[in-house]
Scaffold this motif. Structure first.
Motif, short mmCIF file in Angstrom:
data_model
loop_
_atom_site.label_atom_id
_atom_site.label_comp_id
_atom_site.label_asym_id
_atom_site.label_seq_id
_atom_site.Cartn_x
_atom_site.Cartn_y
_atom_site.Cartn_z
N PHE A 164 -2.01 7.41 4.98
CA PHE A 164 -3.21 8.21 5.14
C PHE A 164 -2.98 9.67 4.77
O PHE A 164 -3.85 10.35 4.22
N LEU A 165 -1.78 10.18 5.06
CA LEU A 165 -1.47 11.58 4.77
C LEU A 165 -1.30 11.84 3.28
O LEU A 165 -1.72 12.88 2.76
N PHE A 166 -0.66 10.90 2.58
CA PHE A 166 -0.32 11.13 1.18
C PHE A 166 -1.26 10.42 0.21
O PHE A 166 -1.17 10.63 -1.00
N ALA A 167 -2.16 9.58 0.73
CA ALA A 167 -3.05 8.83 -0.16
C ALA A 167 -3.96 9.79 -0.92
O ALA A 167 -4.52 10.73 -0.35
N ARG A 168 -4.08 9.56 -2.19
CA ARG A 168 -4.98 10.33 -3.03
C ARG A 168 -6.26 9.52 -3.23
O ARG A 168 -6.38 8.39 -2.77
N ARG A 169 -7.21 10.08 -3.93
CA ARG A 169 -8.45 9.34 -4.20
C ARG A 169 -8.13 8.03 -4.91
O ARG A 169 -7.20 7.97 -5.72
N SER A 170 -8.86 6.98 -4.63
CA SER A 170 -8.58 5.64 -5.12
C SER A 170 -8.21 5.65 -6.61
O SER A 170 -9.01 6.06 -7.46
N GLN A 171 -6.98 5.24 -6.89
CA GLN A 171 -6.46 5.24 -8.26
C GLN A 171 -6.34 3.81 -8.76
O GLN A 171 -5.83 2.94 -8.08
N GLU A 172 -6.79 3.58 -9.99
CA GLU A 172 -6.69 2.25 -10.59
C GLU A 172 -5.23 1.88 -10.81
O GLU A 172 -4.38 2.73 -11.07
N PHE A 173 -4.92 0.59 -10.73
CA PHE A 173 -3.57 0.13 -10.98
C PHE A 173 -3.26 0.15 -12.47
O PHE A 173 -4.12 -0.18 -13.30
N ILE A 174 -2.04 0.57 -12.82
CA ILE A 174 -1.65 0.71 -14.23
C ILE A 174 -1.85 -0.59 -14.98
O ILE A 174 -2.36 -0.60 -16.11
N ARG A 205 10.10 -1.59 15.40
CA ARG A 205 9.29 -2.09 14.29
C ARG A 205 7.87 -1.52 14.34
O ARG A 205 7.32 -1.13 13.30
N TYR A 206 7.29 -1.42 15.54
CA TYR A 206 5.95 -0.86 15.60
C TYR A 206 5.95 0.63 15.29
O TYR A 206 4.98 1.16 14.73
N GLY A 207 7.04 1.30 15.63
CA GLY A 207 7.17 2.71 15.25
C GLY A 207 7.17 2.87 13.74
O GLY A 207 6.54 3.78 13.20
N LEU A 208 7.88 1.95 13.04
CA LEU A 208 7.90 2.00 11.58
C LEU A 208 6.53 1.68 11.01
O LEU A 208 6.05 2.37 10.10
N TYR A 209 5.88 0.65 11.54
CA TYR A 209 4.56 0.28 11.03
C TYR A 209 3.58 1.45 11.14
O TYR A 209 2.89 1.80 10.16
N TYR A 210 3.50 2.06 12.31
CA TYR A 210 2.56 3.16 12.51
C TYR A 210 2.95 4.37 11.66
O TYR A 210 2.06 5.10 11.18
N SER A 211 4.25 4.59 11.49
CA SER A 211 4.70 5.70 10.64
C SER A 211 4.26 5.49 9.20
O SER A 211 3.79 6.43 8.53
N LEU A 212 4.41 4.25 8.72
CA LEU A 212 3.99 3.96 7.34
C LEU A 212 2.49 4.13 7.18
O LEU A 212 2.02 4.66 6.17
N VAL A 213 1.73 3.68 8.17
CA VAL A 213 0.28 3.83 8.10
C VAL A 213 -0.09 5.31 8.06
O VAL A 213 -0.94 5.73 7.25
N MET A 214 0.55 6.12 8.87
CA MET A 214 0.26 7.55 8.89
C MET A 214 0.63 8.20 7.57
O MET A 214 -0.11 9.03 7.04
N ILE A 215 1.79 7.80 7.01
CA ILE A 215 2.21 8.36 5.72
C ILE A 215 1.21 8.00 4.63
O ILE A 215 0.87 8.81 3.77
N PHE A 260 0.83 -1.21 0.00
CA PHE A 260 0.00 0.00 0.00
C PHE A 260 0.86 1.26 0.00
O PHE A 260 0.51 2.26 -0.64
N PHE A 261 1.99 1.22 0.71
CA PHE A 261 2.90 2.37 0.69
C PHE A 261 3.43 2.60 -0.73
O PHE A 261 3.47 3.73 -1.21
N MET A 262 3.84 1.50 -1.39
CA MET A 262 4.36 1.63 -2.76
C MET A 262 3.31 2.19 -3.70
O MET A 262 3.61 3.05 -4.54
N LYS A 263 2.07 1.71 -3.58
CA LYS A 263 1.01 2.14 -4.49
C LYS A 263 0.47 3.52 -4.15
O LYS A 263 0.46 4.42 -5.00
#
Length: 480
Positions: free
Chosen positions: A466-476, A454-464, A203-206
């Motif tokens: 949610f912060l940077f996610a755009r409207r649902s984009q179809e996969f190429i 590790r939990y600090g990284l997990y929660y950081s990735l989840v926050m990132i 999800f982070f990559m996408k």
């Protein structure tokens, strides 16, 4: 149904709970449940194409049984021909009909004759390139007597339509995935947690890398003639990260979802951006497709165990076919041809297999030579991605001419958001480099001590996300 959609957020937990708490004790019921949920998943996009995947599955199930019963060579070839004919016929009709018609009309007009334009407004069924290749490998392997046909239609139909990897891979082999439908699956906490980590990284990559890169890529490719060369270079580089984040992210989500259901799907990406030459890149990029073409096209043609001239022919065939697989556009064929040209010097100098080990395996940083090789390989692939992204060949050529203009070395004309996001991309590259010895970048975080890291990284990735996610984009790769 998109992985990165609200519908899937509701769909998968329900599937997971029913799968493990209602159907776990009955393998056939569990397989039937997978089949039903996979058809719901696929039909959510367009229910009308459920008949197409069901028909393709039925043909290959039947031809598989016939190949298993028949010993006469001619009849076996007939049954194999039925399977290949139906699958390639469906794929060719839906994916390439208009391409061939338009190309024929253009050729006739070029000769001085007048041809009327004709085309069908065909909807390309999502995932047809993936599941047809998956079913064809099944019948080919039975024809080669490498596997035995299954007599369980539910298990076979579930194998073809398995929803985590149905619409964009990995393209599974029957020898790997199909036997897993006949083994009792027990919930494994360790595997499930590994799957959750892989899904998070996917999800982070996408949603962070790919979808945000797309914003800058679209700007660069919208009006390239009005932008300086440095902007076009940034756009091309961002597209390299976009397509990797998009497709690699999908593969990670698919594999991780499979783990949550007790399945092991094949790896599809192995850090291709750290490749030291084009040959290594293609061993690390879209592995399931590359190995499919290797096993079912390249080797049957003779591979490299033929004369040099025929080997060169085989190299061009495999790359051009790979390009054509991606879509009905000359840009994909040019993209494949350029990769063949890149690969050819390595083959002729017998250096196409020198980089099979892990880069900087015993050190933290690559050597200057390795770094230079990685940078050159990345830039070469980035140039080919311009054709992949462009609507036609002339647009791609104009884009490259603009890129290599005098203002290539000027300051980019972009806002501060670009520099902020470049920092996110750099973080992504660093994480991938640190995790390059594992199947996905944050897999080793399972062993990080103390747990707060590790939990600090997990929660950081989840926050990132949610912060940077755009409207649902179809996969190429849904378009392929």
């Amino acid at each position: 149904m998109l992985f990165n959609s609200f519908e899937f957020l509701l769909f998968f937990p329900v599937v997971f709970l029913l799968y493990w708490f209602v159907f776990q004790k009955h393998l056939k019921a569990q397989n039937a449940f997978i089949l039903v949920t996979s058809y719901v998943f696929y039909g959510w996009w367009d229910w009308r194409f459920l008949g197409l995947i069901a028909f393709s599955s039925l043909v290959d199930y039947w031809t598989g049984l016939k190949l298993g019963q028949e010993e006469e060579t001619f009849k076996r070839k007939v049954y194999l021909g039925i399977s290949l004919g139906v699958n390639l016929g469906l794929l060719g009709f839906f994916k390439y009909f208009n391409f061939f018609i338009d190309s024929t009309i253009q050729a006739i007009n070029a000769l001085g004759f007048q041809a009327n334009e004709y085309s069908l407004q065909l909807i390309l069924p999502v995932g047809i390139s993936f599941y047809t290749f998956q079913t064809m490998s099944y019948t080919i392997d039975i024809y080669r007597k490498q596997i035995q046909p299954t007599k369980d239609p539910v298990a076979f139909f579930a194998y073809v339509s398995f929803f985590p990897q149905l619409v964009a891979g990995p393209i599974e082999r029957a020898s790997n995935l199909l036997p897993q439908f006949f083994k009792h699956r027990v919930f494994n906490y360790t595997k499930a947690m590994d799957g959750m980590r892989q899904i998070l990284w996917g999800f982070f990559m996408k949603m962070v890398i790919a979808d945000n890169c797309a914003v800058f890529v679209d700007q660069a490719f919208k009006n390239p003639e009005s932008q300086p060369g440095i902007n076009l270079l940034i756009g091309a580089v961002f597209f390299s990260f976009q397509i990797y984040g998009d497709f690699g992210g999908y593969s990670n989500i698919a594999i991780g979802t499979g783990k949550l259901l007790g399945f092991d799907l094949m790896r599809n990406f192995a850090y291709p951006n750290f490749s030291r030459d084009i040959a290594e890149f293609w061993r690390r990029w879209h592995i399931s497709l590359s190995t499919w073409f290797r096993d079912y096209v390249y080797i049957p043609l003779g591979g490299s165990r033929v004369s040099r001239g025929l080997a060169i022919r085989n190299i061009f065939i495999i790359f051009l076919v790979s390009g054509f697989w991606h879509g009905a556009n000359w840009t994909f064929i040019v993209w494949g041809g350029l990769n063949a040209i890149y690969f050819l010097p390595l083959y002729l100098s017998k250096k196409n297999r020198i980089n099979t080990d892990l880069v900087a395996e015993n050190t933290m940083l690559p050597s200057l030579k390795e770094f230079t090789q990685i940078l050159i390989t990345f830039l070469l692939t980035t140039l080919t991605w311009v054709f992949f992204r462009s609507p036609d060949v002339s647009f791609a050529i104009d884009y490259l001419f603009g890129l290599f203009s005098i203002d290539l070395f000027s300051m980019p004309q972009m806002n501060m958001r670009v520099y902020l996001f470049a920092g996110i991309v750099l973080f992504f590259v660093i994480m991938e480099w640190m995790g390059r010895k594992h199947d996905f970048a944050i897999q080793k975080m399972a062993f990080a001590k103390p747990a707060i890291y590790r939990y600090g990284l997990y929660y950081s990735l989840v926050m990132i996300v949610f912060l940077f996610a755009r409207r649902s984009q179809e996969f190429i790769y849904f378009q392929f």
